[in-house]
Write a protein that holds these residues in place. Structure first.
Motif, short mmCIF file in Angstrom:
data_model
loop_
_atom_site.label_atom_id
_atom_site.label_comp_id
_atom_site.label_asym_id
_atom_site.label_seq_id
_atom_site.Cartn_x
_atom_site.Cartn_y
_atom_site.Cartn_z
N VAL A 147 0.95 -1.13 -0.02
CA VAL A 147 0.04 0.04 -0.19
C VAL A 147 0.60 1.25 -0.05
O VAL A 147 0.59 2.30 -0.67
CB VAL A 147 -1.03 -0.09 1.20
CG1 VAL A 147 -1.57 1.29 1.14
CG2 VAL A 147 -1.99 -1.09 1.20
N VAL A 148 1.96 1.21 0.67
CA VAL A 148 3.04 2.31 0.78
C VAL A 148 3.45 2.53 -0.41
O VAL A 148 3.69 3.87 -0.94
CB VAL A 148 4.02 2.25 1.99
CG1 VAL A 148 4.88 3.31 1.84
CG2 VAL A 148 3.13 2.31 3.45
N ALA A 149 4.15 1.65 -1.10
CA ALA A 149 4.78 1.68 -2.35
C ALA A 149 3.78 2.34 -3.46
O ALA A 149 4.13 3.20 -4.08
CB ALA A 149 5.42 0.26 -2.72
N LEU A 155 11.69 16.22 -2.92
CA LEU A 155 11.88 15.46 -1.80
C LEU A 155 13.17 15.33 -1.14
O LEU A 155 13.75 15.41 -0.22
CB LEU A 155 11.50 13.86 -1.95
CG LEU A 155 9.78 13.75 -2.06
CD1 LEU A 155 9.58 12.28 -2.24
CD2 LEU A 155 9.19 14.16 -0.81
N GLY A 156 14.18 15.35 -2.58
CA GLY A 156 15.62 15.25 -2.47
C GLY A 156 16.15 16.51 -1.56
O GLY A 156 17.28 16.46 -0.99
N GLN A 157 15.43 17.66 -1.67
CA GLN A 157 15.64 19.05 -1.13
C GLN A 157 15.84 18.88 0.59
O GLN A 157 16.43 19.70 1.17
CB GLN A 157 15.00 20.04 -1.41
CG GLN A 157 14.94 20.35 -3.00
CD GLN A 157 14.03 21.60 -3.57
OE1 GLN A 157 13.40 21.97 -2.55
NE2 GLN A 157 13.98 21.55 -4.77
N HIS A 158 15.27 17.93 0.82
CA HIS A 158 14.99 17.46 2.57
C HIS A 158 15.30 16.07 2.74
O HIS A 158 14.99 15.43 3.66
CB HIS A 158 13.43 17.71 2.91
CG HIS A 158 12.93 18.98 2.21
ND1 HIS A 158 12.88 20.36 3.09
CD2 HIS A 158 12.03 19.33 1.46
CE1 HIS A 158 12.25 21.05 2.73
NE2 HIS A 158 11.63 20.59 1.73
N TRP A 159 16.66 16.05 2.12
CA TRP A 159 17.23 14.71 2.55
C TRP A 159 17.67 14.52 3.82
O TRP A 159 17.89 13.45 4.76
CB TRP A 159 18.27 14.45 1.53
CG TRP A 159 19.42 15.37 1.65
CD1 TRP A 159 19.64 16.74 0.86
CD2 TRP A 159 20.65 15.36 2.47
NE1 TRP A 159 20.62 17.39 1.47
CE2 TRP A 159 21.17 16.76 2.57
CE3 TRP A 159 21.06 14.51 3.49
CZ2 TRP A 159 22.47 16.97 3.06
CZ3 TRP A 159 22.29 14.91 4.21
CH2 TRP A 159 22.95 16.15 3.91
N ASN A 201 17.80 11.79 9.13
CA ASN A 201 17.80 12.06 10.22
C ASN A 201 16.86 11.12 10.88
O ASN A 201 17.13 10.28 12.06
CB ASN A 201 17.31 13.56 10.75
CG ASN A 201 17.44 13.84 12.14
OD1 ASN A 201 16.95 14.88 12.57
ND2 ASN A 201 17.94 12.98 13.12
N LEU A 202 15.60 10.99 10.39
CA LEU A 202 14.57 10.09 11.07
C LEU A 202 14.87 8.45 10.90
O LEU A 202 14.61 7.66 11.67
CB LEU A 202 13.24 10.47 10.38
CG LEU A 202 12.65 11.97 10.92
CD1 LEU A 202 11.38 12.27 10.05
CD2 LEU A 202 12.29 11.55 12.36
N LEU A 203 15.36 8.26 9.64
CA LEU A 203 15.53 7.01 9.25
C LEU A 203 16.86 6.40 10.08
O LEU A 203 16.69 5.26 10.56
CB LEU A 203 16.41 6.78 7.80
CG LEU A 203 15.06 6.71 6.69
CD1 LEU A 203 15.88 6.57 5.20
CD2 LEU A 203 14.48 5.34 7.20
N ALA A 204 17.74 7.16 10.77
CA ALA A 204 18.82 6.82 11.45
C ALA A 204 18.41 6.02 12.71
O ALA A 204 18.97 5.29 13.44
CB ALA A 204 19.78 7.65 11.78
N GLY A 205 17.23 6.66 13.35
CA GLY A 205 16.60 6.06 14.40
C GLY A 205 15.58 4.93 14.25
O GLY A 205 15.47 4.14 14.90
N SER A 241 7.26 11.30 4.62
CA SER A 241 6.82 10.07 5.89
C SER A 241 6.81 8.76 5.14
O SER A 241 7.29 7.78 5.65
CB SER A 241 5.47 10.35 6.40
OG SER A 241 4.40 10.17 5.57
N LEU A 242 6.53 8.64 4.01
CA LEU A 242 6.41 7.51 3.04
C LEU A 242 7.94 7.09 2.84
O LEU A 242 8.18 5.78 2.69
CB LEU A 242 5.71 7.57 1.81
CG LEU A 242 4.37 7.83 1.95
CD1 LEU A 242 3.65 8.22 0.38
CD2 LEU A 242 3.46 6.48 2.56
N ALA A 243 8.70 8.35 2.22
CA ALA A 243 10.15 7.97 2.15
C ALA A 243 10.91 7.22 3.13
O ALA A 243 11.83 6.60 3.25
CB ALA A 243 10.81 9.10 1.86
N VAL A 244 10.39 7.67 4.72
CA VAL A 244 11.20 7.13 5.78
C VAL A 244 10.36 5.71 6.08
O VAL A 244 11.10 4.83 6.71
CB VAL A 244 10.87 8.28 7.05
CG1 VAL A 244 11.28 7.50 8.18
CG2 VAL A 244 11.68 9.47 6.55
#
Length: 267
Positions: free
Chosen positions: A58-60, A75-79, A84-88, A190-193
């Motif tokens: 569903v997310v994909a 989205l790349g402008q806010h990598w 930051n969120l992915l690291a956690g 949020s989907l990218a994370v």
């Protein structure tokens, strides 16, 4: 329950949940989990794994649709926010999924019920206090915000792994409040994370015997996913007809009642 009847119920349930999720910009996994446990009588861990597999699809699909309105270049402008969120979240998802495999069924039921109740309360809070309307960052750019992002990501990853959800209900307000970004952009971020976070949790669950639920319930999986995708499209078309704060309030109450009722009598 006959297979054909089960498939029909799965499609209808997926469609309704997908429509509700589409109306508020979520995948609906928070509502799918109580249905898998309560209606289809799946053991909690198996329901979490099946829910996570559905959430991945569903997310994909949702991400592919949103690319048209918010391109990858934006989205790349806010990598930095994503990383930051992915690291956690990656660490949190791996740790929580591993502990879910060794946890007793009784404790897993209790923890999941508490998390669903907390999400219901969060939805009601958003409806009454309008957290999504905030566009000013709570913390200025710097080390303090990086640490806050790591901690938030860690918690969100744990919740996503334990419930089998994408975590949008937590990620979107976190991105809006912590980084001060627009709500529509926050939905795509949020989907990218959440997608890589779910993959990590899913990979961790693959070590469990409960992973066989994907083969056992492949028919139910297909029909619920089809219904969820259809419902998400319908929800997107109906967007704006129902006041968002009213819808979120109703869904919060439904989730609160279903979570308590389902897991109070689970097994």
């Amino acid at each position: 329950m006959q297979t054909s009847k089960r498939d029909t119920q799965g499609f209808i349930a997926g469609s309704l949940i997908g429509t509700l999720g589409g109306l508020i910009g979520l995948g609906g996994a928070e509502f799918r989990l109580p249905v898998l446990v309560g209606l289809f009588r799946l053991p909690t861990l198996e329901a979490v794994i099946l829910n996570k597999a559905m959430s991945l699809v569903v997310v994909a699909t949702a991400f592919a649709f949103r690319i048209k309105s918010i391109p990858i270049t934006e989205l790349g402008q806010h990598w930095d926010v994503i990383l930051n969120l992915l690291a956690g979240s990656l660490v949190g998802a791996w740790w929580a999924a591993g502990h879910a495999l060794t946890m007793s069924k009784a404790w897993l039921n209790r923890i999941i019920m508490v998390l669903l109740v907390a999400l219901a309360i969060l939805m009601l809070s958003e409806a009454f206090f309008g957290f999504h309307d905030k566009t000013t960052a709570l913390i200025a750019p710097g080390m303090a915000r990086i640490v806050a992002g790591l901690i938030a990501g860690l918690g969100i990853g744990m919740v996503a792994a334990l419930l089998g959800v994408a975590g949008g209900e937590l990620l979107i307000p976190t991105i809006v409040l912590l980084y001060g970004l627009d709500i529509k952009l926050a939905g795509s971020l949020s989907l990218a994370v959440s997608f890589p976070t779910m993959i990590v949790g899913f990979a961790r669950y693959s070590n469990s015997n409960a992973f066989s639920i994907l083969k056992k319930e492949r028919s139910l999986f297909r029909w619920m996913v089809a219904g969820s995708i259809l419902g998400a499209g319908i929800g997107g078309l109906l967007l704006g007809i129902v006041p968002s704060h009213l819808l979120i309030s109703v869904l919060g109450v439904i989730l609160l009642i279903s979570a308590i009722k389902t897991f109070k009598h689970a097994h």
